[in-house]
Design an enzyme around this catalytic site. Structure first.
Site, short mmCIF file in Angstrom:
data_model
loop_
_atom_site.label_atom_id
_atom_site.label_comp_id
_atom_site.label_asym_id
_atom_site.label_seq_id
_atom_site.Cartn_x
_atom_site.Cartn_y
_atom_site.Cartn_z
N GLU A 142 0.80 -1.23 0.00
CA GLU A 142 0.00 0.00 0.00
C GLU A 142 0.82 1.26 0.00
O GLU A 142 0.55 2.20 -0.73
CB GLU A 142 -0.92 0.06 1.23
N HIS A 211 -11.05 -4.79 10.06
CA HIS A 211 -11.71 -4.51 8.78
C HIS A 211 -12.91 -3.59 8.97
O HIS A 211 -13.69 -3.43 8.06
CB HIS A 211 -12.20 -5.82 8.13
#
Lengths: 406, 339
Positions: A142, A211
């Site tokens: 990322e 998440h």
């Protein structure tokens, strides 16, 4: 373009709890309801509401179903075109595809955006159409691919970087904060970063703590970026297009549970203003400010509230940074009571900043302290019951409004 | 190289005289790497550096005046005084910075290389690919961003050269104490790109290696990792007392000063005379003096500059309570608007 869309609070959607039901009250039924609507004002007097502010009122006599509304917004999307129905993730894709057709420098990068079509199908089919370089499947890095997007933006491209889950972008915080936000300034205005960073965040269905994060609160202090949150298929497409066209770096927050919302959107091209809030339901008693998924909890609570005789004004703030203080201010000046309903944590969330901003700017207009309903300062538990208690539920919203309006 | 050395020496003087502040990292001793690589580039090629970026900026063509003004924090600096020593940028010369955190420039460099490839393959513009050079140090080679970008660049055969300026020290941390396998060039082949080691104190050797690496990138054959063994004669920054390094080590590398070595070579090969070299040195001194004078006389940034350049589109500051965009407030251009 802005004036057309300001008044457009129309939302045609089914909420996540009963996605099969789609109600579209016909215009005729409104006038019938209008006459029978009774408003109990906070000073005890009872009014037959024939719509003093009739244009705004007419659209929002949402007694039977506070969530679905009519195609009154068709005033803006021209009467001749009926529009087409699609799901929110398809609206995002449509917006993205239209921008990629329009400008060849728009490209997508992220994990599984290409061949897989995106983990939430937002980029489905795009790699086949535009090729593997324009819809780039990245390795799991990322920080580096976000930085790569920034470098590409500096040198002439307009990348759309997808975080598979917003939480993963925590790994790219260095690039987002230092380079994305600050680089235009430290280069003395020489380089612009027209990047869009998007992805699904928020609390889902038992996805677990990591998440289920709300990154808007972490990113909000970064100078030089804009943050927007979409909540309907209409504004999802509009904000996606506006974000891509913007010269500023924009972070577009989507929500895991909203991708399957169905709505009818106009056929013709439109964009939403990045800095403006959306009036969902005009009202008189209390201003409820919300965004993303909580909009639906608020509208569900509004249903109950209306039946109890309250008239809440619901605004979807949409622009998380900067705040649209004009729309918000006008509402506060009208209702004098503010309730903020958000999914962020209590500490340091968007609600906290919004509370400060409203207090600072509109203190004189408030009849009561601002109430902010946020998620608990708790890592989102896996267990369904616990998860439900960390997030604000409609019943809490109803109680808060009742207390606020006493 | 001479310009770089003279400039950096002047920076030290100016710093101790209170003309510039903060963290200033000088490049003395490493000039061969900058000159050896950057002088081979076209104007359209990109350079990405770290906080030790003054000489990279000068090599790429940014005028000494603009760099010195930037260091003095004046509005005529290359970044209007807003960047400072660690953030040198130039759109005209394609210098993409200037980064304060180590390693964070490498992904940006990878992005610039990606744009080159994109322009060629998607937009179908131009024949050769613009090359990007990413400069960074030995300390960065233990950082995740370095490895992630080696992978990305090799995977997509991006036109980039990763130039490691291994000066053996990361502030006070010796490279040998920080790295399991100190031979950095070996890490290139692990990712599928050639890894080359070169004597970074010899500008001609650096140039040979650079030519090959840049040529590779330009032909679309992919990235190269070049490790230049070099040394910084001064401390990490002007605030570093530099007590840990062994004087013998410093003397060893001082004897291999790239400027003195090149001078010797030129004179031995009769490419120029001592007198001609002296003329060049004098000219450089004049350039640096002129840069200081220019910077001294330049104005400080006015208050009105505060809010500019935060956003490329200042609408990003949002809509104020009065319904107007904040950037439309006349106080905005004065720098006193409430945002």
């Amino acid at each position: 373009m802005t004036t057309i869309f300001r008044g457009l609070g129309a939302l045609t959607a089914s909420n996540s709890f009963d996605s099969k039901k789609l109600q579209l009250p016909s215009p005729r039924s409104f006038s019938e309801r209008k006459a029978s609507f009774l408003l109990v004002r906070s000073d005890g007097s009872v009014n037959l509401n024939l719509g003093s502010n009739s244009r705004a009122r007419r659209a929002e006599q949402l007694i039977t179903n506070a969530v679905a509304t009519k195609a009154d917004g068709s005033a803006a999307s021209t009467a001749s075109k009926p529009g087409h129905e699609l799901l929110l993730f398809e609206a995002l894709r449509e917006g993205l595809e239209e921008e990629m057709d329009r400008d060849p420098t728009v490209c997508v990068m992220g994990e599984d955006v290409g061949h897989y079509g995106g983990s939430y199908k937002v980029t489905k089919g795009l790699a086949t159409k535009y090729g593997d370089l324009r819809v780039l499947d990245t390795p799991i890095a990322e920080n580096s691919f976000t930085g790569m997007g920034i470098g590409a933006a500096m040198t002439g491209l307009r990348p759309v970087v997808e975080g598979m889950n917003m939480g993963f972008l925590l790994l790219a915080f260095n690039q987002i904060s230092n380079n994305c936000g600050m680089l235009h300034y430290t280069s003395g205005g020489q380089f612009k970063i027209p990047i869009v960073i998007r992805g699904p965040g928020g609390v889902g269905r038992q996805l677990g703590a990591e998440h289920s994060q709300r990154l808007e609160s972490y990113f909000q202090s970064i100078p030089g970026i804009q943050m927007v949150a979409c909540s309907t298929a209409y504004n999802a497409k509009g904000l996606m297009k506006a974000a891509i066209r913007s010269e500023n770096p924009v972070i577009l927050f989507e929500h895991v549970l909203l991708y399957n919302l169905k709505e009818r959107i106009p056929d013709e091209e439109y964009i939403c203003n990045l800095e403006e809030a959306e009036m969902v339901r005009p009202g008189e008693h209390v201003t409820i400010l919300t965004y993303s998924r909580m909009r639906y909890h608020v509208m569900q609570a509004a249903k109950t509230l209306v039946n109890k005789g309250y008239d809440p004004e619901v605004i979807d703030i949409r622009s998380l940074k900067p705040f649209d203080l004009y729309t918000i201010g006008n509402s506060v000046k009208k209702t004098h009571r503010v309730l903020i309903v958000e999914e962020c944590m209590r500490t340091g969330g968007i609600g906290a900043s919004l509370t400060a901003a409203i207090t600072e700017n509109f203190h004189d207009y408030l009849d009561a302290p601002i109430v902010c309903l946020s998620s608990q300062d708790v890592p989102t538990p896996y267990a369904g019951t616990l998860e439900e208690w960390t997030v604000v539920q409609p019943a809490q919203i109803v109680t808060a409004v009742e207390q606020l309006c006493q | 190289m001479v310009l770089g050395r003279a400039f950096e020496d002047m920076c030290a003087q100016m710093y101790y005289r209170g003309k510039m502040f903060g963290f200033v990292h000088l490049y003395n001793g490493q000039e061969a790497v900058s000159t050896g690589f950057i002088k081979l580039l076209k104007k359209e090629d990109y350079v990405v550096s770290t906080y030790r970026d003054h000489v990279h900026a000068l090599s790429k063509g940014v005028p000494a005046r603009a760099v010195m003004s930037e260091l003095f924090g004046k509005t005529t600096g290359c970044c209007r005084g807003q960047g400072g020593s660690m953030h040198m940028f130039s759109k005209e010369h394609n210098l993409l910075g200037g980064f304060a955190f180590i390693g964070e420039g490498i992904p940006v460099a990878t992005g610039a290389a990606f744009t080159s490839k994109y322009k060629r393959e998607v937009l179908k513009e131009g024949d050769s690919e613009d090359v990007t050079l990413a400069f960074f140090g030995d300390g960065t080679c233990n950082n995740g961003q370095f490895f992630e970008c080696l992978n990305l660049a090799a995977l997509w055969k991006l036109p980039i050269v990763f130039v490691v300026e291994n000066n053996l020290w990361a502030i006070g941390m010796s490279h040998l104490r920080a790295t399991s396998d100190p031979e950095i060039w070996k890490k290139g082949p692990a990712f599928g790109m050639p890894g080359v080691h070169v004597d970074g104190m010899d500008v001609l050797k650096v140039r040979e290696v650079a030519k090959a690496a840049i040529g590779r990138a330009r032909r679309g054959e992919g990235p190269t990792l070049v490790e230049c063994e070099t040394y910084r004669f001064r401390g990490h920054s002007l605030a570093d007392p530099d007590e840990l390094r062994d004087p013998a080590e410093k003397a060893h590398y001082a004897a291999r000063d790239p400027i003195i070595s090149l001078k010797k070579y030129i004179i031995e090969k009769s490419l120029a005379s001592e007198a001609e070299l002296k003329v060049i040195e004098k000219k450089i001194d004049e350039v640096v003096e002129d840069a200081v004078e220019f910077a001294n006389e330049s104005p400080l940034p006015p208050r009105s500059q505060l809010l500019e350049n935060v956003f490329a589109d200042p609408k990003g500051f949002g809509i104020g309570p009065d319904g107007r965009y904040r950037c439309e407030d006349p106080k905005f251009t004065e720098g006193t608007a409430h945002v």
